[in-house]
Design an enzyme around this catalytic site. Structure first.
Site, short mmCIF file in Angstrom:
data_model
loop_
_atom_site.label_atom_id
_atom_site.label_comp_id
_atom_site.label_asym_id
_atom_site.label_seq_id
_atom_site.Cartn_x
_atom_site.Cartn_y
_atom_site.Cartn_z
N GLU A 1 -100.29 -40.36 26.49
CA GLU A 1 -100.93 -41.19 27.52
C GLU A 1 -102.38 -41.50 27.16
OE1 GLU A 1 -100.24 -39.30 31.32
OE2 GLU A 1 -98.23 -40.13 31.41
N GLU B 1 -91.10 -39.97 28.91
CA GLU B 1 -91.23 -39.12 30.11
C GLU B 1 -90.71 -39.91 31.29
OE1 GLU B 1 -95.10 -37.48 31.10
OE2 GLU B 1 -95.54 -37.13 28.98
C1 BG6 Z 1 -97.78 -37.35 32.64
C2 BG6 Z 1 -98.22 -36.32 31.64
O1 BG6 Z 1 -98.91 -38.00 33.12
O2 BG6 Z 1 -97.20 -36.95 33.83
C3 BG6 Z 1 -97.56 -34.96 31.80
O3 BG6 Z 1 -98.04 -36.76 30.32
C4 BG6 Z 1 -97.43 -34.64 33.26
O4 BG6 Z 1 -98.33 -34.02 31.10
C5 BG6 Z 1 -96.55 -35.70 33.93
O5 BG6 Z 1 -96.94 -33.36 33.51
C6 BG6 Z 1 -96.25 -35.46 35.40
O6 BG6 Z 1 -97.43 -35.23 36.09
P1 BG6 Z 1 -97.59 -33.92 36.97
O7 BG6 Z 1 -98.99 -33.89 37.38
O8 BG6 Z 1 -96.66 -34.05 38.11
O9 BG6 Z 1 -97.24 -32.78 36.07
#
Ligand code: BG6
Length: 492
Positions: free
Chosen positions: A180, A390
């Site tokens: 990101e 993701e």
């Molecule tokens: C993304 C990141 O922004 O979102 C991850 O690359 C992160 O590291 C994921 O865990 C989800 O966000 P969160 O804050 O719910 O863990």
């Protein structure tokens, strides 16, 4: 019938600092996440004042132990293989490999840990997608020269990347330079090791750091291709879909500008030069980027092979001051359930609640169609292969009296997103793979919470660090296994 190509990569993604724990094992030094308390205990302040925060004693630090992946990796990889993963996206902990600033030789014990993980994953039939830096800047970088604001970081990063390239040149094909990378603007500490309270001109500092990361990224794309011409090296952004909140033209313009703040990064990584809109933005905001002779060539020669992104939710952008307080949440406007006022330091987007969408408990809008939209948008823009690296739903899970976790809400979320990916493939985009976020419960990046769970595998660990770390398969585990077995045809 499956829309997905035969060789489609199915799997999941974790990040070292949210998964491994073992914060001081085998020579590892602290990373920026190791000094952060749980949200509700001053996490937002610490994100903005890390050097002062590092001197405090918060007692409990979620990232220091996480879910003890450092000692459970073998069991976890076997669970991933049981689900049928053909790929595992992971990252290395930078301060595990280079615990001190300026080291010539890497910490061999740190690398040996990754040797074991990579070899075992491959033995179990999984390719690796390696994120070289996933929000894991060593604290020495913040302490010595305020992280990526300083050009010295380029050499340190190139050293890390080259160490990995040399060691794993015959074992890993897919690489991501920065997780990101667009988060640098909103999350200067996580994404850049920057103590933003020490920067006189915060916007200038963020974009200067961005320039350094973009040059570093291009430099390692070039050197990676020299190490092994078969490497596929990609960019990665937090995938943003910004709808104009109304047909009011100024809302549309504002949405476009908000999107450009993110596309600025892959625009350079995929095309190899600064877009004109960025140069105009710098002029307007008196931002002067210190660049060296040769930077432009490096950017030009080091363009990425694929574009990857995370996708969780979408935003509605509004210029209407009367409704601006009806803010939605998401990666760049993350809120905790402890009401400590959010955890990003530059929530400049005017994102308001979308009345057509439901949200998770953490306020992230659930928008599967947005994923199809984004895939098409990115493919139109770059014509490079894409990867969704993701995607997932952060929710509370309950272990019921039968000892199980019936996470139907997660299955619904994943099903609808996979359906939309299939439709985007029908639309004509080129998609290489899909790695869900946190196939096993890990600590949340924004808040440090365990209660915000994404996994198909439950981990017995609570927000306060209590628990046995026992792993339990959730209902979604069996569901995702069927999805993979059928190459995305069976989503029932
Ligand atoms: C993304 C990141 O922004 O979102 C991850 O690359 C992160 O590291 C994921 O865990 C989800 O966000 P969160 O804050 O719910 O863990």
């Amino acid at each position: 019938m499956s829309n997905f190509p035969k060789e489609f990569l199915w799997g999941g993604a974790t990040a070292a600092d949210q998964y491994e724990g073992a914060f001081n094992a085998d020579g590892k030094s602290l990373s920026v996440s190791d000094i952060l308390p749980l949200s509700g205990n001053g996490r937002k302040w610490a994100l903005e004042h890390p050097l002062e925060a590092a001197k405090k004693d918060y007692g409990f630090y979620p990232a220091r132990e996480s879910v003890d992946g450092y000692n459970h990796w073998e069991e976890d990889l076997e669970l991933f293989a049981d689900m049928g993963f053909s790929v595992y996206r992971m990252s290395v902990s930078w301060p595990r490999i280079f615990p001190e600033y300026g080291m010539d030789e890497a910490n061999e014990s740190g690398l040996e840990f990754y040797d074991k993980v990579i070899d075992k994953a491959r033995k179990l039939g999984m390719d690796i997608i390696m994120t070289i830096d996933h929000f894991d800047t060593p604290l020495w970088a913040t302490k010595n020269f305020n992280g990526w604001v300083d050009r010295k970081m380029i050499a340190e990063y190139v050293k890390l990347a080259q160490t990995l390239f040399n060691r794993y040149k015959d074992k890993i094909k897919y690489w991501i330079t920065f997780n990101e990378i667009n988060a640098l603007l909103n999350y200067p500490l996580f994404a850049g090791g920057i103590d933003i309270s020490k920067c006189e001109n915060s916007l200038q500092a963020r974009y200067q750091a961005a320039h350094h990361q973009l040059v570093a990224s291009a430099e390692v794309v070039k050197s990676g291709h020299k190490t092994n011409p078969k490497f596929k090296i990609g960019s990665m952004i937090a995938g943003v879909v910004n709808y104009p909140n109304t047909p009011y033209p100024l809302d549309a313009l504002e949405a476009q500008e908000t999107t450009r703040r993110s596309y600025f990064f892959p625009d350079i990584q995929a095309r190899g030069y600064y877009p004109l809109y960025a140069k105009k933005f710098f002029e307007k905001n008196n931002i002067i980027i210190a660049a060296e002779a040769g930077d432009a060539e490096i950017l030009k020669e080091g363009t990425v092979d694929f574009v990857s992104f995370s996708y969780y939710s979408s935003s509605n952008i509004s210029t209407d001051t009367k409704i601006k307080n009806r803010k939605t949440a998401g990666n760049f406007s993350a809120r905790s359930s402890h009401n400590d006022g959010g955890v990003v330091t530059w929530d400049s987007s005017n994102a308001v609640i979308n009345p057509y969408l439901e949200s998770s408990e953490w306020g992230w809008a659930i928008d599967p169609v947005g994923l199809r939209y984004l895939l098409n948008d990115l493919y139109d823009r770059y014509q490079k292969p894409l990867m969704v690296v993701e995607n997932g739903l952060g929710e509370r899970d309950e272990v019921t009296s039968d000892g199980k976790i019936h996470d139907t809400y997660r299955i619904k979320y994943m099903r609808e997103h996979i359906e939309q990916m299939g439709l985007a493939i029908e639309d004509g985009i080129e998609l290489l793979g899909y790695t869900t976020w946190g196939p096993i419960d890990i600590i949340a990046n924004s808040t440090g919470e365990m209660s915000k769970r994404y996994g198909f595998i439950y981990v017995d660990r609570q927000d306060n660090g209590k628990g046995t770390n026992k792993r339990i398969k959730k209902d979604s585990f069996y569901w995702y296994k069927k999805v993979i077995e059928s190459n995305g045809a069976n989503l029932a």
